[in-house]
Write a protein that holds these residues in place. Structure first.
Motif, PDB file in Angstrom:
ATOM      1  N   SER A  29     -10.170 -21.457 -19.937  1.00  0.00           N
ATOM      2  CA  SER A  29     -11.536 -21.203 -20.078  1.00  0.00           C
ATOM      3  C   SER A  29     -11.568 -19.639 -20.631  1.00  0.00           C
ATOM      4  O   SER A  29     -11.382 -18.720 -19.997  1.00  0.00           O
ATOM      5  N   LEU A  30     -12.046 -19.727 -22.029  1.00  0.00           N
ATOM      6  CA  LEU A  30     -12.320 -18.469 -22.571  1.00  0.00           C
ATOM      7  C   LEU A  30     -13.553 -18.366 -23.365  1.00  0.00           C
ATOM      8  O   LEU A  30     -13.815 -17.438 -24.400  1.00  0.00           O
ATOM      9  N   TRP A  31     -14.503 -18.950 -22.897  1.00  0.00           N
ATOM     10  CA  TRP A  31     -15.951 -18.884 -23.524  1.00  0.00           C
ATOM     11  C   TRP A  31     -16.584 -17.657 -23.497  1.00  0.00           C
ATOM     12  O   TRP A  31     -16.433 -17.090 -22.421  1.00  0.00           O
ATOM     13  N   SER A  32     -17.353 -17.314 -24.209  1.00  0.00           N
ATOM     14  CA  SER A  32     -18.281 -16.317 -24.510  1.00  0.00           C
ATOM     15  C   SER A  32     -17.271 -14.883 -24.534  1.00  0.00           C
ATOM     16  O   SER A  32     -17.716 -14.172 -23.581  1.00  0.00           O
ATOM     17  N   ASN A  33     -16.339 -14.949 -25.344  1.00  0.00           N
ATOM     18  CA  ASN A  33     -15.750 -13.635 -25.791  1.00  0.00           C
ATOM     19  C   ASN A  33     -15.892 -13.389 -27.146  1.00  0.00           C
ATOM     20  O   ASN A  33     -17.011 -13.773 -27.950  1.00  0.00           O
ATOM     21  N   ASP A  34     -14.998 -12.523 -27.659  1.00  0.00           N
ATOM     22  CA  ASP A  34     -15.244 -12.240 -29.330  1.00  0.00           C
ATOM     23  C   ASP A  34     -14.238 -12.865 -29.987  1.00  0.00           C
ATOM     24  O   ASP A  34     -13.833 -12.451 -31.139  1.00  0.00           O
TER      25      ASP A  34
END
Length: 248
Positions: A67-72
């Motif tokens: 889960s890596l959502w809402s990064n840049d």
């Protein structure tokens, strides 16, 4: 993580993890073969961090969920992740919301050939373009392994939902569909209803927090008369009145 081989679930979401820290974590994932669930959502990681993590995932064959959502993370980081998924044949759940339209298209292209991913989550992918949604739809038509689709808070609107409905008519493996908070109205509900009449595999649908009114509810009610496999229907926080509720 390098020393302790008992840890299986790592959740570092909603922190302030830098690229350098992410790279250190990636080194840990290379060594620890017990970790199977990694959550790094809502941090400050960029493409460089994603590339480092991707290298770690290539080595670690135990990880099943990322889960890596809402990064840049943009296209470069997403492509690196997709290459890692090709090598790693254990990752089944991918949550990559917030990666941008071009990266979503790249993900869609990869899903045409992928043989391991079962859950695709693009939560909080703000203003997902029609082109990106169409690309996803085409991938879902071809990929017969995906079981769960989450496209939430993406503002795909009626046009995007209609495109996805065409995929749901063809795909026979998807069991759960989450289209929560997407500005979906009656036109999309009608299109989805037609898909649900044909598709007997989908058992769980969440269309909550949209703009579906009585007309959409009526169309869905007709679909549910035909579809006898649907088990869960989420329509909370829409614009359905008494007439729509009676029809349902």
């Amino acid at each position: 993580f390098k020393v302790n081989q008992a840890i299986k679930h790592v959740d570092l979401s909603q922190n302030q993890i830098s690229d350098a820290a992410a790279m250190a974590l990636a080194d840990g994932f290379k060594v620890n073969q017990a970790i199977n669930h990694v959550v790094l959502s809502q941090n400050k990681m960029s493409n460089a961090a994603a590339m480092a993590l991707a290298d770690g995932f290539k080595v670690n064959r135990a990880i099943e969920s990322v889960s890596l959502w809402s990064n840049d993370i943009g296209v470069g980081g997403t492509v690196a992740m997709l290459e890692a998924f090709k090598v790693n044949q254990t990752i089944k759940c991918v949550r990559l919301g917030g990666i941008g339209n071009a990266a979503v298209v790249a993900l869609s292209e990869a899903l045409h050939l992928d043989q391991t991913i079962e859950i695709v989550d693009l939560a909080k992918e703000n203003n997902l373009s029609n082109a990106a949604v169409v690309a996803l739809s085409e991938a879902f038509k071809v990929n017969q392994l995906i079981k769960e689709v989450r496209v939430r808070s993406t503002k795909i609107g009626d046009a995007g939902a209609v495109a996805l409905s065409e995929a749901f008519k063809v795909n026979r493996t998807i069991e759960k569909v989450f289209l929560w908070d997407n500005k979906i109205g009656d036109a999309a509900a009608v299109a989805l209803s037609e898909a649900f009449k044909v598709n007997q595999a989908i058992k769980h649908v969440d269309l909550g927090r949209n703009n579906i009114g009585n007309a959409g509810a009526l169309a869905l009610s007709e679909a549910f008369k035909v579809n006898r496999t649907m088990e869960t229907v989420g329509l909370g926080a829409n614009k359905i009145g008494s007439a729509g509720a009676v029809a349902l």
